[in-house]
Design an enzyme around this catalytic site. Structure first.
Site, PDB file in Angstrom:
ATOM      1  N   HIS A 197       0.819  -1.218   0.000  1.00  0.00           N
ATOM      2  CA  HIS A 197       0.000   0.000   0.000  1.00  0.00           C
ATOM      3  C   HIS A 197       0.853   1.268   0.000  1.00  0.00           C
ATOM      4  O   HIS A 197       0.337   2.353  -0.267  1.00  0.00           O
ATOM      5  CB  HIS A 197      -0.970  -0.005   1.183  1.00  0.00           C
ATOM      6  CG  HIS A 197      -0.341   0.247   2.516  1.00  0.00           C
ATOM      7  ND1 HIS A 197      -0.016  -0.767   3.391  1.00  0.00           N
ATOM      8  CD2 HIS A 197       0.023   1.396   3.134  1.00  0.00           C
ATOM      9  CE1 HIS A 197       0.505  -0.252   4.490  1.00  0.00           C
ATOM     10  NE2 HIS A 197       0.549   1.059   4.361  1.00  0.00           N
ATOM     11  N   ASP A 233       0.079  -7.616   1.298  1.00  0.00           N
ATOM     12  CA  ASP A 233       0.592  -6.260   1.519  1.00  0.00           C
ATOM     13  C   ASP A 233       2.120  -6.221   1.570  1.00  0.00           C
ATOM     14  O   ASP A 233       2.714  -5.537   2.402  1.00  0.00           O
ATOM     15  CB  ASP A 233       0.004  -5.656   2.795  1.00  0.00           C
ATOM     16  CG  ASP A 233       0.123  -4.131   2.820  1.00  0.00           C
ATOM     17  OD1 ASP A 233       0.331  -3.538   1.745  1.00  0.00           O
ATOM     18  OD2 ASP A 233       0.034  -3.540   3.908  1.00  0.00           O
ATOM     19  N   SER A 311       4.762   2.589   7.984  1.00  0.00           N
ATOM     20  CA  SER A 311       4.411   1.428   7.171  1.00  0.00           C
ATOM     21  C   SER A 311       5.548   1.072   6.222  1.00  0.00           C
ATOM     22  O   SER A 311       6.093   1.935   5.537  1.00  0.00           O
ATOM     23  CB  SER A 311       3.145   1.708   6.366  1.00  0.00           C
ATOM     24  OG  SER A 311       2.033   1.826   7.207  1.00  0.00           O
TER      25      SER A 311
END
Length: 459
Positions: A197, A233, A311
């Site tokens: 993402h 992911d 992230s």
């Protein structure tokens, strides 16, 4: 009388200066209309880098004590200024570096930092003005005996990167930010692991998406996505650095125990290399418990703070091994990471797929990596063989192959691909696999030649 006595000496000085100016090298060729970065050298510069006169390539800056100010002299490097024809440091006070050493001035510290980056990838930064306190050298003090978190951060930080995804607006030519996050370097050649993402966006606006990666030392590169799995992911992206990069190693997340200390590092809110610590709350948290109905993954739960921008960054143990990718924050003190064993599986599948792809793409040469023993062997057979220290030796060109059609010959030495120096044949294989067009810089005898080769896909 005194003025008459000074006149001959003055004329002699002017004559000497005139001869010195005339004896200099002739002016360089005019700047090209378009810069070809593949022709730029790859210098290792103790004094830092500056743009050349054409603002096209990077060249070595003058170091402290070197001459400056003349038309053909290089500009002085960082924190230096030209004083009476010699590069001098702008500051004269002593400084203390993060390595515990006292330096005569800021310039000496920066020179040491550049050397350290080339050797270990860890820069030396200024701690304070003045000499280092004696406690910095007392390695048995409590500060050094028990600051194990700082030891981990010092080890891993150079391999953590900041990633930004932009949309290039087709009309205005401006970069519109879409997302940002972190990642970590997995190979010296520039393979980076992050979250899917971070490097992809559902934005439907027209324009070309671009990925920018910034290293800890400030170097920035454009990146391309190599492989991506949006369900798990995980993604890998690739940059093309001009030197080997520091890397992180994957640990075994199956060995994790609840209560273990962990360190999370990343770029929350674009604040690079932000460090948080915590413990492993749960080593295996089923994704379905988090509301991810289609999940087949067990996440690592930690109380280390993970914010927007963390992230894709690594979650590491006290040995500096990556045991997860920071992925998800539910609430304060409740964050989740993808386990490293899942990353290992993803990378293995990626490698298997690309090995199959490699069999389908070729340029048609048999090659050997240049080594001192190979050069000695080739010089015995041919005394005129060029003196090279690295590159790829073309042992044989396959008839009617892309290399033969492009002009490559038996005995050529490929020294660069798309502007990057070649040290090992695997680097050329990787370029064949990942890049649609190859600009090869070839040494043939005493000539340096450029060839454009298009790898051929075999169905």
């Amino acid at each position: 009388m005194q003025a008459r006595a000074l006149l001959p000496a003055t004329l002699a000085t002017l004559a000497t200066l005139a001869v010195s100016v005339l004896a200099r090298e002739p002016p360089a060729a005019p700047c090209p209309a378009r810069c070809d970065v593949s022709r730029c050298p790859s210098p290792r510069c103790p004094g830092g880098y500056v743009p050349d006169l054409c603002n096209c390539c990077l060249v070595c800056a003058a170091s402290e004590g070197e001459p400056c100010g003349r038309p053909l002299d290089s500009p002085c490097g960082d924190s230096l200024e030209c004083v009476r024809g010699v590069c001098r440091c702008r500051w004269t006070h002593t400084v203390c570096g993060t390595d515990g050493h006292t330096y005569a001035d800021v310039c000496a510290l920066q020179a040491a930092s550049r050397r350290a980056l080339q050797i270990s990838g860890t820069p030396v930064r200024q701690l304070q003005k003045g000499a280092c306190p004696s406690g910095l050298h007392q390695l048995t003090s409590p500060r050094y005996k028990f600051n194990f978190i700082a030891d981990v951060v010092e080890k891993i930080a150079p391999a953590v990167v900041h990633i930004e995804l932009f949309l290039r607006h087709p009309l205005f030519g401006r970069n519109v930010p879409l997302s940002s996050g972190s990642g970590f370097i997995m190979s010296e050649a520039g393979l980076i692991v992050t979250n899917a993402h971070v490097v992809s966006s559902s934005n439907t606006a027209s324009g070309r998406q671009q990925l920018k990666v910034q290293l800890q030392n400030g170097d920035a590169y454009e990146a391309t996505i190599q492989d991506i799995d949006k369900k798990s992911d995980i993604a890998t992206i690739l940059i093309h650095p001009n030197k080997k990069l520091p890397v992180l190693l994957l640990g075994h997340s199956a060995d994790l125990r609840p209560g273990e200390f962990v360190v999370a590092i990343g770029s929350p809110f674009a604040l690079q290399n932000t460090v948080t610590t915590g413990i492993v709350s749960t080593a295996q948290r089923d994704g379905k418990e988090l509301g991810l109905r289609d999940s087949d993954m067990d996440y690592i739960q930690t109380d280390a703070i993970i914010n927007y921008g963390n992230s894709g960054g690594p979650l590491v143990n006290l040995d500096g091994e990556v045991i997860g990718i920071n992925t998800l924050k539910v609430a304060a003190g409740i964050s989740f990471a993808i386990p490293s064993d899942r990353i290992t599986r993803f990378l293995s599948e990626f490698q298997d797929k690309h090995v199959k792809d490699w069999k389908k793409r070729f340029i048609g040469i048999r090659m050997r990596t240049i080594t001192p023993s190979l050069v000695e062997e080739l010089k015995t057979a041919n005394p005129d063989f060029p003196a090279v220290s690295s590159g790829i030796y073309v042992q044989e060109v396959v008839p009617n192959s892309p290399s033969q059609r492009g002009g490559i010959q038996d005995g050529d030495i490929i020294v660069k691909v798309n502007g990057r120096p070649l040290v090992d044949s695997s680097e050329l294989q990787e370029a064949v696999l990942n890049e649609s067009s190859l600009l090869l810089e070839v040494r043939r005898g005493n000539d340096d030649l450029l060839f454009s080769i298009m790898p051929e896909v075999v169905m």
